[in-house]
Design a protein around this motif. Structure first.
Motif, PDB file in Angstrom:
ATOM      1  N   VAL A 121       0.869  -1.185   0.000  1.00  0.00           N
ATOM      2  CA  VAL A 121       0.000   0.000   0.000  1.00  0.00           C
ATOM      3  C   VAL A 121       0.899   1.225   0.000  1.00  0.00           C
ATOM      4  O   VAL A 121       1.753   1.371   0.870  1.00  0.00           O
ATOM      5  N   GLU A 122       0.738   2.098  -1.001  1.00  0.00           N
ATOM      6  CA  GLU A 122       1.680   3.215  -1.157  1.00  0.00           C
ATOM      7  C   GLU A 122       1.301   4.449  -0.351  1.00  0.00           C
ATOM      8  O   GLU A 122       2.138   5.100   0.243  1.00  0.00           O
ATOM      9  N   ASP A 123       0.019   4.781  -0.361  1.00  0.00           N
ATOM     10  CA  ASP A 123      -0.376   6.074   0.217  1.00  0.00           C
ATOM     11  C   ASP A 123      -1.206   5.933   1.496  1.00  0.00           C
ATOM     12  O   ASP A 123      -2.085   6.749   1.756  1.00  0.00           O
ATOM     13  N   GLY A 124      -0.936   4.916   2.264  1.00  0.00           N
ATOM     14  CA  GLY A 124      -1.684   4.740   3.503  1.00  0.00           C
ATOM     15  C   GLY A 124      -3.066   4.166   3.243  1.00  0.00           C
ATOM     16  O   GLY A 124      -3.452   3.895   2.104  1.00  0.00           O
ATOM     17  N   TYR A 125      -3.827   4.000   4.317  1.00  0.00           N
ATOM     18  CA  TYR A 125      -5.134   3.348   4.210  1.00  0.00           C
ATOM     19  C   TYR A 125      -6.220   4.380   3.916  1.00  0.00           C
ATOM     20  O   TYR A 125      -6.989   4.772   4.795  1.00  0.00           O
ATOM     21  N   THR A 126      -6.275   4.795   2.656  1.00  0.00           N
ATOM     22  CA  THR A 126      -7.373   5.660   2.225  1.00  0.00           C
ATOM     23  C   THR A 126      -8.626   4.794   2.110  1.00  0.00           C
ATOM     24  O   THR A 126      -8.553   3.557   2.146  1.00  0.00           O
TER      25      THR A 126
END
Lengths: 154, 281
Positions: A121-126
Protein backbone atom coordinates in the motif's frame (compact mmCIF):
# COMPACT_ATOMS: atom_id res chain seq x y z
CA UNK A 1 7.75 11.75 -30.09
CA UNK A 2 9.09 8.32 -30.94
CA UNK A 3 9.94 7.42 -27.38
CA UNK A 4 8.26 4.11 -26.40
CA UNK A 5 7.24 5.40 -23.00
CA UNK A 6 5.75 8.51 -24.56
CA UNK A 7 3.76 6.36 -26.98
CA UNK A 8 2.48 4.32 -24.05
CA UNK A 9 1.47 7.53 -22.25
CA UNK A 10 -0.25 8.71 -25.43
CA UNK A 11 -2.30 5.53 -25.58
CA UNK A 12 -3.21 5.87 -21.92
CA UNK A 13 -4.21 9.51 -22.05
CA UNK A 14 -5.38 10.33 -25.55
CA UNK A 15 -8.93 10.58 -24.27
CA UNK A 16 -12.13 9.81 -26.05
CA UNK A 17 -15.73 10.88 -25.99
CA UNK A 18 -18.64 8.93 -24.60
CA UNK A 19 -19.70 7.65 -28.01
CA UNK A 20 -16.37 5.97 -28.68
CA UNK A 21 -16.27 4.75 -25.10
CA UNK A 22 -19.66 3.10 -25.56
CA UNK A 23 -18.42 1.47 -28.76
CA UNK A 24 -15.42 0.02 -26.96
CA UNK A 25 -17.60 -1.23 -24.14
CA UNK A 26 -19.80 -3.01 -26.69
CA UNK A 27 -16.70 -4.57 -28.23
CA UNK A 28 -15.74 -5.81 -24.78
CA UNK A 29 -19.15 -7.40 -24.31
CA UNK A 30 -18.77 -9.23 -27.61
CA UNK A 31 -15.50 -10.77 -26.48
CA UNK A 32 -17.08 -11.80 -23.23
CA UNK A 33 -20.12 -13.26 -24.94
CA UNK A 34 -17.97 -15.18 -27.41
CA UNK A 35 -15.96 -16.67 -24.57
CA UNK A 36 -18.90 -18.46 -23.06
CA UNK A 37 -21.38 -18.97 -25.85
CA UNK A 38 -19.68 -21.56 -28.09
CA UNK A 39 -19.83 -25.33 -27.62
CA UNK A 40 -16.02 -25.53 -27.66
CA UNK A 41 -15.72 -23.08 -24.81
CA UNK A 42 -18.23 -25.07 -22.79
CA UNK A 43 -16.53 -28.39 -23.41
CA UNK A 44 -13.05 -26.99 -22.73
CA UNK A 45 -13.88 -25.49 -19.39
CA UNK A 46 -16.66 -27.68 -18.17
CA UNK A 47 -20.20 -26.45 -18.68
CA UNK A 48 -22.14 -25.16 -15.74
CA UNK A 49 -24.53 -28.11 -15.90
CA UNK A 50 -21.72 -30.64 -15.40
CA UNK A 51 -19.97 -28.68 -12.67
CA UNK A 52 -19.66 -30.48 -9.32
CA UNK A 53 -20.40 -28.96 -5.93
CA UNK A 54 -16.70 -28.56 -5.17
CA UNK A 55 -16.18 -26.85 -8.55
CA UNK A 56 -18.85 -24.36 -7.63
CA UNK A 57 -16.97 -23.49 -4.44
CA UNK A 58 -13.79 -22.89 -6.36
CA UNK A 59 -14.76 -21.68 -9.84
CA UNK A 60 -12.31 -22.00 -12.69
CA UNK A 61 -11.70 -19.22 -15.25
CA UNK A 62 -12.51 -19.93 -18.86
CA UNK A 63 -9.55 -20.32 -21.20
CA UNK A 64 -9.86 -16.87 -22.68
CA UNK A 65 -10.73 -15.12 -19.42
CA UNK A 66 -7.16 -13.84 -19.16
CA UNK A 67 -7.32 -12.39 -22.69
CA UNK A 68 -10.58 -10.66 -21.93
CA UNK A 69 -9.16 -9.32 -18.67
CA UNK A 70 -6.02 -8.03 -20.39
CA UNK A 71 -8.13 -6.37 -23.09
CA UNK A 72 -10.33 -4.70 -20.51
CA UNK A 73 -7.30 -3.52 -18.53
CA UNK A 74 -6.06 -1.83 -21.71
CA UNK A 75 -9.45 -0.21 -22.17
CA UNK A 76 -9.38 1.10 -18.61
CA UNK A 77 -5.82 2.42 -18.97
CA UNK A 78 -6.81 4.33 -22.11
CA UNK A 79 -9.58 5.98 -20.17
CA UNK A 80 -12.29 4.33 -22.25
CA UNK A 81 -13.72 2.65 -19.18
CA UNK A 82 -13.56 3.96 -15.60
CA UNK A 83 -10.73 3.16 -13.21
CA UNK A 84 -13.08 2.94 -10.27
CA UNK A 85 -15.75 0.40 -9.51
CA UNK A 86 -18.69 0.71 -7.21
CA UNK A 87 -21.09 -1.29 -5.09
CA UNK A 88 -24.35 -0.18 -3.58
CA UNK A 89 -24.75 -1.24 0.03
CA UNK A 90 -25.69 1.39 2.65
CA UNK A 91 -24.34 -0.54 5.62
CA UNK A 92 -21.05 -1.38 3.94
CA UNK A 93 -20.74 2.24 2.85
CA UNK A 94 -21.27 3.35 6.44
CA UNK A 95 -18.82 0.68 7.63
CA UNK A 96 -16.00 1.90 5.40
CA UNK A 97 -16.66 5.54 6.22
CA UNK A 98 -16.60 4.77 9.93
CA UNK A 99 -13.46 2.67 9.68
CA UNK A 100 -11.75 5.43 7.71
CA UNK A 101 -12.62 8.09 10.29
CA UNK A 102 -11.46 5.98 13.23
CA UNK A 103 -7.63 5.99 13.32
CA UNK A 104 -7.35 2.77 15.32
CA UNK A 105 -9.93 0.89 13.27
CA UNK A 106 -8.36 2.11 10.03
CA UNK A 107 -4.94 0.78 11.02
CA UNK A 108 -6.37 -2.49 12.37
CA UNK A 109 -8.47 -3.27 9.32
CA UNK A 110 -5.85 -2.02 6.87
CA UNK A 111 -3.02 -4.06 8.36
CA UNK A 112 -5.15 -7.18 8.61
CA UNK A 113 -6.10 -6.88 4.95
CA UNK A 114 -2.52 -6.21 3.84
CA UNK A 115 -1.33 -9.26 5.78
CA UNK A 116 -4.06 -11.36 4.22
CA UNK A 117 -3.54 -10.44 0.57
CA UNK A 118 0.18 -9.66 0.81
CA UNK A 119 0.25 -6.54 -1.40
CA UNK A 120 1.88 -3.15 -0.93
CA UNK A 121 0.00 0.00 0.00
CA UNK A 122 1.68 3.21 -1.16
CA UNK A 123 -0.38 6.07 0.22
CA UNK A 124 -1.68 4.74 3.50
CA UNK A 125 -5.13 3.35 4.21
CA UNK A 126 -7.37 5.66 2.23
CA UNK A 127 -11.02 4.68 1.77
CA UNK A 128 -10.16 3.57 -1.74
CA UNK A 129 -7.31 1.37 -0.46
CA UNK A 130 -9.48 -0.22 2.22
CA UNK A 131 -12.16 -1.12 -0.33
CA UNK A 132 -9.57 -2.33 -2.84
CA UNK A 133 -7.88 -4.57 -0.26
CA UNK A 134 -11.22 -5.92 0.91
CA UNK A 135 -12.23 -6.89 -2.61
CA UNK A 136 -8.84 -8.51 -3.21
CA UNK A 137 -9.19 -10.47 0.03
CA UNK A 138 -12.68 -11.58 -0.91
CA UNK A 139 -11.71 -12.81 -4.37
CA UNK A 140 -8.60 -14.49 -2.96
CA UNK A 141 -10.64 -16.31 -0.33
CA UNK A 142 -13.67 -17.30 -2.38
CA UNK A 143 -12.30 -17.69 -5.91
CA UNK A 144 -8.56 -18.41 -5.66
CA UNK A 145 -8.10 -19.41 -9.29
CA UNK A 146 -9.58 -16.15 -10.48
CA UNK A 147 -7.35 -14.40 -7.99
CA UNK A 148 -4.32 -16.02 -9.63
CA UNK A 149 -5.40 -14.58 -12.99
CA UNK A 150 -5.85 -11.22 -11.36
CA UNK A 151 -2.44 -11.24 -9.70
CA UNK A 152 -0.77 -12.20 -12.97
CA UNK A 153 -2.36 -9.19 -14.64
CA UNK A 154 -0.97 -6.71 -12.10
CA UNK B 1 6.41 39.73 -14.81
CA UNK B 2 3.31 40.70 -12.84
CA UNK B 3 0.92 38.08 -11.53
CA UNK B 4 -1.10 36.30 -14.21
CA UNK B 5 -4.73 37.46 -14.31
CA UNK B 6 -7.30 34.70 -14.67
CA UNK B 7 -11.05 34.59 -15.13
CA UNK B 8 -13.56 31.92 -16.11
CA UNK B 9 -16.81 32.43 -17.96
CA UNK B 10 -19.48 30.36 -16.28
CA UNK B 11 -23.20 29.96 -15.72
CA UNK B 12 -25.07 26.71 -15.23
CA UNK B 13 -26.99 27.33 -18.45
CA UNK B 14 -26.24 27.24 -22.16
CA UNK B 15 -26.82 29.91 -24.77
CA UNK B 16 -26.09 33.02 -22.70
CA UNK B 17 -23.08 33.98 -24.82
CA UNK B 18 -20.22 32.66 -22.69
CA UNK B 19 -18.09 31.69 -25.67
CA UNK B 20 -18.71 34.95 -27.55
CA UNK B 21 -17.93 36.90 -24.39
CA UNK B 22 -14.64 35.06 -23.84
CA UNK B 23 -13.65 35.54 -27.48
CA UNK B 24 -14.36 39.28 -27.52
CA UNK B 25 -13.00 40.04 -24.05
CA UNK B 26 -9.90 38.05 -25.03
CA UNK B 27 -9.30 40.10 -28.15
CA UNK B 28 -10.11 43.34 -26.30
CA UNK B 29 -7.59 42.52 -23.56
CA UNK B 30 -5.05 41.64 -26.22
CA UNK B 31 -5.67 44.99 -27.96
CA UNK B 32 -4.92 46.61 -24.60
CA UNK B 33 -1.40 45.18 -24.79
CA UNK B 34 -1.82 41.95 -22.83
CA UNK B 35 -0.58 38.52 -23.87
CA UNK B 36 -3.80 36.53 -23.65
CA UNK B 37 -4.45 32.80 -23.56
CA UNK B 38 -7.96 31.42 -24.01
CA UNK B 39 -8.75 27.90 -22.81
CA UNK B 40 -11.87 26.16 -24.09
CA UNK B 41 -13.30 23.62 -21.64
CA UNK B 42 -16.87 24.18 -22.76
CA UNK B 43 -17.33 20.90 -24.56
CA UNK B 44 -16.16 18.78 -27.44
CA UNK B 45 -17.91 20.96 -30.01
CA UNK B 46 -14.92 23.35 -29.62
CA UNK B 47 -16.91 26.53 -30.29
CA UNK B 48 -14.04 28.86 -29.43
CA UNK B 49 -11.92 27.23 -32.13
CA UNK B 50 -14.82 27.76 -34.56
CA UNK B 51 -15.17 31.36 -33.38
CA UNK B 52 -11.57 31.99 -34.42
CA UNK B 53 -11.58 29.95 -37.61
CA UNK B 54 -9.08 27.32 -36.44
CA UNK B 55 -11.59 24.48 -36.12
CA UNK B 56 -11.07 22.92 -39.56
CA UNK B 57 -7.35 22.59 -39.00
CA UNK B 58 -7.92 21.17 -35.51
CA UNK B 59 -10.65 18.81 -36.69
CA UNK B 60 -8.30 17.39 -39.33
CA UNK B 61 -5.68 16.79 -36.65
CA UNK B 62 -8.24 15.03 -34.48
CA UNK B 63 -9.34 12.81 -37.36
CA UNK B 64 -5.71 12.01 -38.16
CA UNK B 65 -5.11 11.24 -34.46
CA UNK B 66 -2.45 13.96 -34.48
CA UNK B 67 -4.17 15.60 -31.52
CA UNK B 68 -2.06 14.54 -28.57
CA UNK B 69 -1.35 16.02 -26.11
CA UNK B 70 -4.51 18.07 -25.91
CA UNK B 71 -6.37 19.98 -23.20
CA UNK B 72 -7.86 16.78 -21.75
CA UNK B 73 -4.32 15.38 -21.32
CA UNK B 74 -3.33 18.07 -18.80
CA UNK B 75 -5.98 16.76 -16.39
CA UNK B 76 -4.57 13.22 -16.35
CA UNK B 77 -2.40 11.95 -13.55
CA UNK B 78 0.31 11.12 -16.12
CA UNK B 79 0.60 14.77 -17.28
CA UNK B 80 3.75 15.57 -15.31
CA UNK B 81 5.54 12.57 -16.84
CA UNK B 82 4.30 13.52 -20.30
CA UNK B 83 5.35 17.15 -19.96
CA UNK B 84 8.86 16.12 -18.91
CA UNK B 85 9.25 14.20 -22.14
CA UNK B 86 8.16 17.05 -24.40
CA UNK B 87 10.44 20.01 -25.16
CA UNK B 88 7.74 22.67 -24.93
CA UNK B 89 4.50 21.10 -23.68
CA UNK B 90 2.50 24.33 -23.79
CA UNK B 91 3.50 24.92 -27.42
CA UNK B 92 1.99 21.51 -28.29
CA UNK B 93 -1.39 22.69 -26.99
CA UNK B 94 -1.65 26.26 -28.23
CA UNK B 95 -3.11 27.66 -31.44
CA UNK B 96 -2.69 31.19 -32.78
CA UNK B 97 -6.13 32.71 -33.30
CA UNK B 98 -4.77 35.36 -35.66
CA UNK B 99 -6.59 38.06 -33.67
CA UNK B 100 -4.17 38.46 -30.78
CA UNK B 101 -4.97 35.80 -28.18
CA UNK B 102 -3.63 32.25 -28.25
CA UNK B 103 -6.09 29.41 -27.82
CA UNK B 104 -6.05 25.94 -26.33
CA UNK B 105 -9.08 24.39 -28.05
CA UNK B 106 -11.54 21.96 -26.52
CA UNK B 107 -11.06 18.28 -27.39
CA UNK B 108 -13.45 15.31 -27.55
CA UNK B 109 -11.50 13.83 -24.64
CA UNK B 110 -13.19 16.38 -22.37
CA UNK B 111 -16.38 14.37 -22.83
CA UNK B 112 -15.04 11.34 -20.97
CA UNK B 113 -12.84 13.36 -18.62
CA UNK B 114 -15.55 14.24 -16.14
CA UNK B 115 -16.06 10.56 -15.30
CA UNK B 116 -12.33 10.06 -14.90
CA UNK B 117 -12.05 12.98 -12.50
CA UNK B 118 -14.70 11.29 -10.39
CA UNK B 119 -12.17 8.54 -9.78
CA UNK B 120 -9.99 10.94 -7.79
CA UNK B 121 -11.01 10.46 -4.20
CA UNK B 122 -9.40 13.53 -2.67
CA UNK B 123 -11.56 16.54 -3.48
CA UNK B 124 -8.68 19.00 -3.47
CA UNK B 125 -6.79 16.94 -6.02
CA UNK B 126 -9.90 16.34 -8.13
CA UNK B 127 -10.59 20.04 -8.54
CA UNK B 128 -7.05 21.42 -8.73
CA UNK B 129 -5.64 19.67 -11.79
CA UNK B 130 -6.16 22.71 -14.05
CA UNK B 131 -4.75 25.08 -11.45
CA UNK B 132 -1.63 22.94 -11.21
CA UNK B 133 -1.29 23.01 -14.98
CA UNK B 134 -1.63 26.80 -15.14
CA UNK B 135 0.75 27.36 -12.24
CA UNK B 136 3.42 25.01 -13.55
CA UNK B 137 3.24 25.22 -17.34
CA UNK B 138 1.43 28.36 -18.48
CA UNK B 139 3.92 31.18 -18.25
CA UNK B 140 4.36 34.18 -20.51
CA UNK B 141 0.69 35.17 -20.51
CA UNK B 142 -0.67 38.23 -18.73
CA UNK B 143 -4.27 37.04 -18.88
CA UNK B 144 -5.87 33.58 -19.05
CA UNK B 145 -9.58 33.39 -19.84
CA UNK B 146 -11.35 30.04 -19.51
CA UNK B 147 -14.61 29.15 -21.21
CA UNK B 148 -16.43 26.63 -18.99
CA UNK B 149 -19.27 24.19 -19.70
CA UNK B 150 -22.83 25.43 -19.23
CA UNK B 151 -23.29 22.89 -16.46
CA UNK B 152 -21.77 22.14 -13.09
CA UNK B 153 -19.36 19.22 -13.25
CA UNK B 154 -15.78 18.33 -12.32
CA UNK B 155 -14.39 20.26 -15.29
CA UNK B 156 -16.23 23.47 -14.45
CA UNK B 157 -15.12 23.12 -10.83
CA UNK B 158 -11.52 22.84 -12.06
CA UNK B 159 -12.01 26.06 -14.01
CA UNK B 160 -13.46 27.87 -10.99
CA UNK B 161 -10.61 26.65 -8.77
CA UNK B 162 -7.97 27.75 -11.28
CA UNK B 163 -9.44 31.15 -12.16
CA UNK B 164 -11.11 32.13 -8.86
CA UNK B 165 -12.73 35.02 -10.76
CA UNK B 166 -15.98 34.37 -12.58
CA UNK B 167 -17.45 36.33 -15.46
CA UNK B 168 -21.13 35.63 -15.97
CA UNK B 169 -22.89 36.65 -19.18
CA UNK B 170 -26.65 36.74 -18.71
CA UNK B 171 -29.55 37.59 -20.90
CA UNK B 172 -32.21 39.92 -19.58
CA UNK B 173 -34.82 37.54 -18.24
CA UNK B 174 -36.35 36.36 -14.97
CA UNK B 175 -34.81 32.86 -15.07
CA UNK B 176 -31.34 34.22 -15.83
CA UNK B 177 -31.52 36.63 -12.88
CA UNK B 178 -32.45 33.75 -10.62
CA UNK B 179 -29.62 31.60 -12.02
CA UNK B 180 -27.12 34.40 -11.48
CA UNK B 181 -28.33 34.75 -7.89
CA UNK B 182 -27.96 31.00 -7.40
CA UNK B 183 -24.48 31.07 -8.86
CA UNK B 184 -23.47 33.93 -6.57
CA UNK B 185 -24.72 31.94 -3.60
CA UNK B 186 -23.01 28.74 -4.85
CA UNK B 187 -19.68 30.53 -5.25
CA UNK B 188 -19.92 31.78 -1.66
CA UNK B 189 -20.70 28.25 -0.47
CA UNK B 190 -17.79 26.83 -2.50
CA UNK B 191 -15.44 29.38 -0.97
CA UNK B 192 -16.63 28.54 2.56
CA UNK B 193 -16.69 24.80 2.12
CA UNK B 194 -13.44 24.23 0.24
CA UNK B 195 -11.35 27.15 1.47
CA UNK B 196 -10.83 28.65 -1.98
CA UNK B 197 -11.58 32.25 -2.81
CA UNK B 198 -13.89 32.06 -5.83
CA UNK B 199 -15.78 35.27 -6.50
CA UNK B 200 -18.28 36.63 -8.97
CA UNK B 201 -16.14 39.31 -10.58
CA UNK B 202 -18.30 40.54 -13.41
CA UNK B 203 -21.86 40.03 -14.52
CA UNK B 204 -22.37 41.04 -18.13
CA UNK B 205 -25.84 41.81 -19.41
CA UNK B 206 -25.64 40.24 -22.83
CA UNK B 207 -27.75 40.32 -25.99
CA UNK B 208 -29.89 43.15 -24.65
CA UNK B 209 -32.54 44.82 -26.75
CA UNK B 210 -32.31 48.47 -25.80
CA UNK B 211 -35.51 49.27 -27.68
CA UNK B 212 -37.72 47.46 -25.19
CA UNK B 213 -38.95 48.63 -21.81
CA UNK B 214 -38.69 45.07 -20.49
CA UNK B 215 -34.96 45.14 -21.04
CA UNK B 216 -34.72 48.39 -19.06
CA UNK B 217 -36.67 46.86 -16.20
CA UNK B 218 -34.33 43.86 -16.03
CA UNK B 219 -31.33 46.21 -16.19
CA UNK B 220 -32.64 48.05 -13.12
CA UNK B 221 -33.25 44.74 -11.38
CA UNK B 222 -29.72 43.50 -12.10
CA UNK B 223 -28.24 46.83 -10.99
CA UNK B 224 -29.96 46.51 -7.63
CA UNK B 225 -29.10 42.83 -7.13
CA UNK B 226 -25.51 42.90 -8.37
CA UNK B 227 -24.25 46.31 -7.33
CA UNK B 228 -20.49 46.50 -7.81
CA UNK B 229 -20.42 43.35 -9.91
CA UNK B 230 -22.38 44.41 -12.97
CA UNK B 231 -20.26 45.19 -16.04
CA UNK B 232 -20.24 48.89 -16.93
CA UNK B 233 -21.86 48.29 -20.32
CA UNK B 234 -24.63 46.04 -21.58
CA UNK B 235 -23.75 44.20 -24.77
CA UNK B 236 -26.56 44.78 -27.28
CA UNK B 237 -27.90 41.97 -29.40
CA UNK B 238 -26.32 42.12 -32.84
CA UNK B 239 -26.67 39.75 -35.76
CA UNK B 240 -23.14 40.72 -36.78
CA UNK B 241 -21.73 38.93 -33.71
CA UNK B 242 -23.33 35.70 -34.86
CA UNK B 243 -22.43 36.23 -38.49
CA UNK B 244 -18.81 36.92 -37.62
CA UNK B 245 -18.65 33.78 -35.44
CA UNK B 246 -20.02 31.69 -38.30
CA UNK B 247 -17.26 33.09 -40.50
CA UNK B 248 -14.68 32.21 -37.85
CA UNK B 249 -13.82 35.61 -36.43
CA UNK B 250 -14.85 38.18 -33.84
CA UNK B 251 -16.27 41.63 -34.50
CA UNK B 252 -12.70 42.94 -34.29
CA UNK B 253 -11.92 41.28 -37.61
CA UNK B 254 -15.17 42.34 -39.29
CA UNK B 255 -15.54 45.27 -41.65
CA UNK B 256 -18.55 47.45 -42.22
CA UNK B 257 -20.08 46.95 -38.80
CA UNK B 258 -23.73 47.75 -38.19
CA UNK B 259 -24.61 50.30 -35.50
CA UNK B 260 -25.57 47.56 -33.05
CA UNK B 261 -22.27 45.76 -33.72
CA UNK B 262 -20.34 48.98 -33.11
CA UNK B 263 -22.13 49.41 -29.77
CA UNK B 264 -21.42 45.77 -28.90
CA UNK B 265 -17.75 46.24 -29.71
CA UNK B 266 -17.54 49.37 -27.58
CA UNK B 267 -19.21 47.48 -24.73
CA UNK B 268 -16.71 44.61 -24.97
CA UNK B 269 -13.83 47.11 -24.92
CA UNK B 270 -15.15 49.01 -21.90
CA UNK B 271 -15.97 45.78 -20.08
CA UNK B 272 -12.51 44.36 -20.82
CA UNK B 273 -10.87 47.46 -19.37
CA UNK B 274 -13.01 47.18 -16.24
CA UNK B 275 -12.39 43.42 -15.98
CA UNK B 276 -8.65 44.02 -16.09
CA UNK B 277 -8.99 46.63 -13.36
CA UNK B 278 -11.05 44.30 -11.16
CA UNK B 279 -8.70 41.34 -11.69
CA UNK B 280 -5.74 43.49 -10.67
CA UNK B 281 -7.51 44.88 -7.59
Amino acid sequence: MTDDELEELRQQTRGTDRIDATGDEDAGVDVEADSGSGDDAASDTGSSSSRTASDAKSPTPADDFDECLASTVGSVERGVQPKSFSASDPVLSAFFQTVYRDDEAREDVGEALVDHVDVDVEDGYTKSELVRLSVLAGVQEAAPEYYEELVETF
Amino acid sequence: MSEQLRAASFLDKGGTGKTTTVAHLGVALSERGNDVLLIDLAGKQADLAKNFGVWEDYRERIEAEDDWPNISTVFREQWTRIAKKIDDPLDELVYDTGEGPDLIPAHPGLDGLDTELNDIEEIEERYSRLEEFLDSYVSGYDVVLIDLPGSTNNISYNGLWAAQHVVVPVEAGPFEAQQAETLKSDLERISDRFDVDVELTMLVMNKTDQRTKLSEEFADEYSAAFDGVLAPHEVPRSQDVRNAAVEGRTLYAERGLSESAKRALEAFEENAEELERRLKA
